[in-house]
Design a protein around this motif. Structure first.
Motif, PDB file in Angstrom:
ATOM      1  N   THR A  53     -36.159  10.462   8.507  1.00 30.06           N
ATOM      2  CA  THR A  53     -37.073   9.705   7.490  1.00 30.06           C
ATOM      3  C   THR A  53     -36.422   8.619   6.725  1.00 30.06           C
ATOM      4  N   TRP A  54     -35.195   8.822   6.347  1.00 32.35           N
ATOM      5  CA  TRP A  54     -34.316   7.745   5.736  1.00 32.35           C
ATOM      6  C   TRP A  54     -33.880   6.545   6.787  1.00 32.35           C
ATOM      7  N   SER A  55     -34.082   6.996   8.019  1.00 33.94           N
ATOM      8  CA  SER A  55     -33.307   5.868   8.788  1.00 33.94           C
ATOM      9  C   SER A  55     -34.229   4.587   8.600  1.00 33.94           C
ATOM     10  N   SER A  56     -33.688   3.401   8.481  1.00 32.86           N
ATOM     11  CA  SER A  56     -34.043   2.069   8.292  1.00 32.86           C
ATOM     12  C   SER A  56     -34.707   1.805   9.644  1.00 32.86           C
ATOM     13  N   VAL A  57     -35.777   0.817   9.442  1.00 26.66           N
ATOM     14  CA  VAL A  57     -36.696   0.608  10.483  1.00 26.66           C
ATOM     15  C   VAL A  57     -37.237  -0.967  10.392  1.00 26.66           C
ATOM     16  N   GLY A  58     -37.542  -1.783  11.348  1.00 25.67           N
ATOM     17  CA  GLY A  58     -37.997  -2.780  11.346  1.00 25.67           C
ATOM     18  C   GLY A  58     -39.342  -3.149  11.118  1.00 25.67           C
ATOM     19  N   PRO A  59     -40.015  -4.161  11.200  1.00 28.64           N
ATOM     20  CA  PRO A  59     -39.281  -5.397  11.605  1.00 28.64           C
ATOM     21  C   PRO A  59     -38.376  -6.127  10.488  1.00 28.64           C
ATOM     22  N   THR A  60     -37.705  -7.050  11.130  1.00 26.52           N
ATOM     23  CA  THR A  60     -36.841  -7.788  10.205  1.00 26.52           C
ATOM     24  C   THR A  60     -37.972  -8.901   9.311  1.00 26.52           C
ATOM     25  N   TYR A  61     -37.339  -9.603   8.411  1.00 27.85           N
ATOM     26  CA  TYR A  61     -38.088 -10.240   7.618  1.00 27.85           C
ATOM     27  C   TYR A  61     -38.833 -11.843   8.406  1.00 27.85           C
ATOM     28  N   ASP A  62     -38.021 -11.886   9.633  1.00 28.70           N
ATOM     29  CA  ASP A  62     -38.363 -13.242  10.352  1.00 28.70           C
ATOM     30  C   ASP A  62     -39.070 -12.715  11.671  1.00 28.70           C
ATOM     31  N   GLY A  63     -39.414 -11.446  11.751  1.00 21.37           N
ATOM     32  CA  GLY A  63     -40.462 -10.930  12.529  1.00 21.37           C
ATOM     33  C   GLY A  63     -39.771 -10.143  13.845  1.00 21.37           C
ATOM     34  N   ALA A  64     -38.275 -10.218  13.938  1.00 18.33           N
ATOM     35  CA  ALA A  64     -37.606  -9.524  15.091  1.00 18.33           C
ATOM     36  C   ALA A  64     -37.652  -7.960  14.958  1.00 18.33           C
ATOM     37  N   ASN A  65     -37.532  -7.359  15.785  1.00 17.48           N
ATOM     38  CA  ASN A  65     -37.556  -5.896  15.803  1.00 17.48           C
ATOM     39  C   ASN A  65     -36.734  -5.297  15.074  1.00 17.48           C
ATOM     40  N   GLY A  66     -35.514  -5.711  14.785  1.00 27.08           N
ATOM     41  CA  GLY A  66     -34.526  -5.310  14.122  1.00 27.08           C
ATOM     42  C   GLY A  66     -33.645  -3.786  14.641  1.00 27.08           C
ATOM     43  N   VAL A  67     -34.586  -2.699  14.948  1.00 28.37           N
ATOM     44  CA  VAL A  67     -33.971  -1.731  15.370  1.00 28.37           C
ATOM     45  C   VAL A  67     -34.256  -1.597  16.794  1.00 28.37           C
ATOM     46  N   LYS A  68     -33.345  -1.517  17.576  1.00 33.12           N
ATOM     47  CA  LYS A  68     -33.470  -1.749  19.330  1.00 33.12           C
ATOM     48  C   LYS A  68     -33.635  -0.253  19.768  1.00 33.12           C
ATOM     49  N   MET A  69     -32.907   0.816  19.215  1.00 29.30           N
ATOM     50  CA  MET A  69     -32.911   2.108  19.949  1.00 29.30           C
ATOM     51  C   MET A  69     -32.436   3.186  18.649  1.00 29.30           C
ATOM     52  N   THR A  70     -32.593   4.375  19.091  1.00 30.38           N
ATOM     53  CA  THR A  70     -32.167   5.441  18.380  1.00 30.38           C
ATOM     54  C   THR A  70     -31.192   6.364  19.150  1.00 30.38           C
ATOM     55  N   ALA A  71     -30.249   6.973  18.347  1.00 29.85           N
ATOM     56  CA  ALA A  71     -29.331   7.747  18.718  1.00 29.85           C
ATOM     57  C   ALA A  71     -29.012   9.073  17.938  1.00 29.85           C
ATOM     58  N   PRO A  72     -28.561  10.017  18.341  1.00 27.91           N
ATOM     59  CA  PRO A  72     -28.435  11.403  17.460  1.00 27.91           C
ATOM     60  C   PRO A  72     -27.793  10.930  16.159  1.00 27.91           C
ATOM     61  N   GLY A  73     -28.044  11.315  15.005  1.00 25.05           N
ATOM     62  CA  GLY A  73     -27.607  10.770  13.773  1.00 25.05           C
ATOM     63  C   GLY A  73     -27.751  12.222  12.788  1.00 25.05           C
ATOM     64  N   GLY A  74     -27.803  13.050  13.373  1.00 25.91           N
ATOM     65  CA  GLY A  74     -27.469  14.661  12.490  1.00 25.91           C
ATOM     66  C   GLY A  74     -26.865  15.441  13.071  1.00 25.91           C
ATOM     67  N   ALA A  75     -26.522  16.671  12.319  1.00 29.45           N
ATOM     68  CA  ALA A  75     -25.464  17.610  12.734  1.00 29.45           C
ATOM     69  C   ALA A  75     -24.353  16.891  13.637  1.00 29.45           C
ATOM     70  N   ILE A  76     -23.727  15.831  13.409  1.00 30.52           N
ATOM     71  CA  ILE A  76     -22.597  15.433  14.256  1.00 30.52           C
ATOM     72  C   ILE A  76     -21.345  15.901  13.449  1.00 30.52           C
ATOM     73  N   CYS A  77     -20.473  16.278  14.421  1.00 29.73           N
ATOM     74  CA  CYS A  77     -19.064  16.583  13.757  1.00 29.73           C
ATOM     75  C   CYS A  77     -18.015  15.650  14.640  1.00 29.73           C
ATOM     76  N   SER A  78     -17.915  14.507  13.671  1.00 34.31           N
ATOM     77  CA  SER A  78     -16.925  13.523  13.931  1.00 34.31           C
ATOM     78  C   SER A  78     -16.152  13.637  12.647  1.00 34.31           C
ATOM     79  N   VAL A  79     -15.129  14.490  12.797  1.00 32.07           N
ATOM     80  CA  VAL A  79     -14.233  14.542  11.481  1.00 32.07           C
ATOM     81  C   VAL A  79     -12.712  14.172  11.806  1.00 32.07           C
ATOM     82  N   PRO A  80     -12.243  13.106  11.088  1.00 37.58           N
ATOM     83  CA  PRO A  80     -11.124  12.892  11.449  1.00 37.58           C
ATOM     84  C   PRO A  80      -9.898  14.141  10.698  1.00 37.58           C
ATOM     85  N   ALA A  81      -8.738  14.012  11.767  1.00 39.17           N
ATOM     86  CA  ALA A  81      -7.661  15.006  11.414  1.00 39.17           C
ATOM     87  C   ALA A  81      -7.278  15.253  10.030  1.00 39.17           C
TER      88      ALA A  81
END
Length: 118
Positions: A58-86
Protein backbone atom coordinates in the motif's frame (compact mmCIF):
# COMPACT_ATOMS: atom_id res chain seq x y z
CA UNK A 1 27.93 -3.80 -23.69
CA UNK A 2 24.40 -2.90 -22.67
CA UNK A 3 23.59 -1.24 -19.35
CA UNK A 4 20.19 -1.59 -17.72
CA UNK A 5 19.36 0.76 -14.87
CA UNK A 6 17.10 -0.61 -12.11
CA UNK A 7 15.93 1.63 -9.29
CA UNK A 8 13.37 1.56 -6.51
CA UNK A 9 10.19 3.52 -7.13
CA UNK A 10 10.03 4.81 -3.55
CA UNK A 11 7.77 4.28 -0.56
CA UNK A 12 5.50 7.31 -0.82
CA UNK A 13 2.33 5.64 -2.15
CA UNK A 14 -0.39 4.75 -2.66
CA UNK A 15 -1.44 8.04 -4.28
CA UNK A 16 -0.91 8.50 -8.00
CA UNK A 17 2.30 10.16 -9.19
CA UNK A 18 4.23 9.36 -6.01
CA UNK A 19 7.07 7.62 -7.84
CA UNK A 20 10.34 9.29 -6.85
CA UNK A 21 13.85 9.86 -8.10
CA UNK A 22 15.59 8.18 -9.73
CA UNK A 23 13.05 5.35 -10.24
CA UNK A 24 10.48 7.48 -11.98
CA UNK A 25 12.55 10.20 -13.57
CA UNK A 26 13.37 8.59 -16.91
CA UNK A 27 11.90 6.00 -19.23
CA UNK A 28 15.44 4.56 -19.43
CA UNK A 29 15.25 3.39 -15.80
CA UNK A 30 13.25 0.37 -14.64
CA UNK A 31 11.28 1.71 -11.67
CA UNK A 32 10.47 -1.14 -9.27
CA UNK A 33 7.51 -1.20 -6.86
CA UNK A 34 7.23 -3.54 -3.86
CA UNK A 35 4.97 -6.60 -4.21
CA UNK A 36 3.61 -8.62 -1.31
CA UNK A 37 2.21 -12.13 -1.67
CA UNK A 38 -0.21 -13.83 0.74
CA UNK A 39 2.73 -15.87 2.07
CA UNK A 40 4.70 -12.69 2.79
CA UNK A 41 1.65 -11.17 4.49
CA UNK A 42 1.46 -14.18 6.79
CA UNK A 43 5.21 -14.23 7.56
CA UNK A 44 5.56 -10.53 8.18
CA UNK A 45 2.23 -9.45 9.58
CA UNK A 46 0.69 -12.73 10.81
CA UNK A 47 -2.27 -12.30 8.47
CA UNK A 48 -4.08 -15.58 8.05
CA UNK A 49 -7.06 -14.54 5.93
CA UNK A 50 -7.32 -17.22 3.24
CA UNK A 51 -8.90 -14.82 0.74
CA UNK A 52 -5.82 -12.60 0.48
CA UNK A 53 -4.34 -12.00 -2.96
CA UNK A 54 -0.93 -10.69 -3.91
CA UNK A 55 -0.73 -6.95 -4.45
CA UNK A 56 1.53 -3.95 -4.52
CA UNK A 57 2.35 -2.81 -0.98
CA UNK A 58 0.00 0.00 0.00
CA UNK A 59 2.87 2.42 0.62
CA UNK A 60 4.78 1.53 -2.55
CA UNK A 61 5.03 4.49 -4.91
CA UNK A 62 3.17 4.37 -8.21
CA UNK A 63 3.09 6.36 -11.44
CA UNK A 64 2.42 8.03 -13.65
CA UNK A 65 5.18 10.60 -13.45
CA UNK A 66 4.34 14.27 -13.77
CA UNK A 67 5.32 14.22 -17.44
CA UNK A 68 2.99 11.27 -18.16
CA UNK A 69 5.52 8.42 -18.25
CA UNK A 70 4.63 5.15 -16.48
CA UNK A 71 7.25 5.61 -13.75
CA UNK A 72 6.88 2.12 -12.30
CA UNK A 73 7.76 -0.60 -14.80
CA UNK A 74 7.40 -3.73 -12.65
CA UNK A 75 7.00 -5.11 -9.15
CA UNK A 76 9.24 -7.48 -7.23
CA UNK A 77 9.03 -9.09 -3.78
CA UNK A 78 9.29 -6.31 -1.25
CA UNK A 79 8.38 -7.86 2.07
CA UNK A 80 9.63 -10.51 4.46
CA UNK A 81 13.01 -10.30 2.75
CA UNK A 82 15.98 -11.49 4.74
CA UNK A 83 18.94 -9.58 3.35
CA UNK A 84 21.03 -8.89 6.39
CA UNK A 85 24.68 -7.84 6.23
CA UNK A 86 27.04 -9.91 8.38
CA UNK A 87 28.14 -6.85 10.35
CA UNK A 88 24.67 -6.60 11.99
CA UNK A 89 25.40 -9.81 13.92
CA UNK A 90 21.83 -10.98 13.23
CA UNK A 91 21.01 -14.29 11.58
CA UNK A 92 17.82 -13.01 9.95
CA UNK A 93 15.63 -9.98 9.86
CA UNK A 94 12.31 -9.19 8.19
CA UNK A 95 12.59 -6.05 6.11
CA UNK A 96 10.34 -4.50 3.50
CA UNK A 97 10.18 -1.74 0.95
CA UNK A 98 11.25 -0.89 -2.56
CA UNK A 99 14.84 -1.00 -1.30
CA UNK A 100 14.28 -4.74 -0.98
CA UNK A 101 12.39 -5.17 -4.26
CA UNK A 102 14.78 -3.33 -6.57
CA UNK A 103 17.85 -5.51 -5.80
CA UNK A 104 15.67 -8.58 -6.36
CA UNK A 105 14.56 -7.23 -9.74
CA UNK A 106 18.12 -6.23 -10.67
CA UNK A 107 19.30 -9.79 -10.03
CA UNK A 108 16.49 -11.19 -12.17
CA UNK A 109 17.30 -8.76 -15.00
CA UNK A 110 20.98 -9.73 -14.81
CA UNK A 111 20.08 -13.43 -15.07
CA UNK A 112 17.81 -12.79 -18.06
CA UNK A 113 20.42 -10.69 -19.88
CA UNK A 114 23.08 -13.30 -19.16
CA UNK A 115 20.87 -16.08 -20.54
CA UNK A 116 20.07 -14.05 -23.66
CA UNK A 117 23.76 -13.45 -24.38
CA UNK A 118 24.50 -17.18 -24.51
Amino acid sequence: PQIIFVSSAGNNGPALSTVGAPGGTSSAILGIAAYVSPEMMKAEYSLIDKDQTGTTYTWSSVGPTYDGANGVKMTAPGGAICSVPAWTLQKCRLMNGTSMSSPHAAGCVALLVSACLK
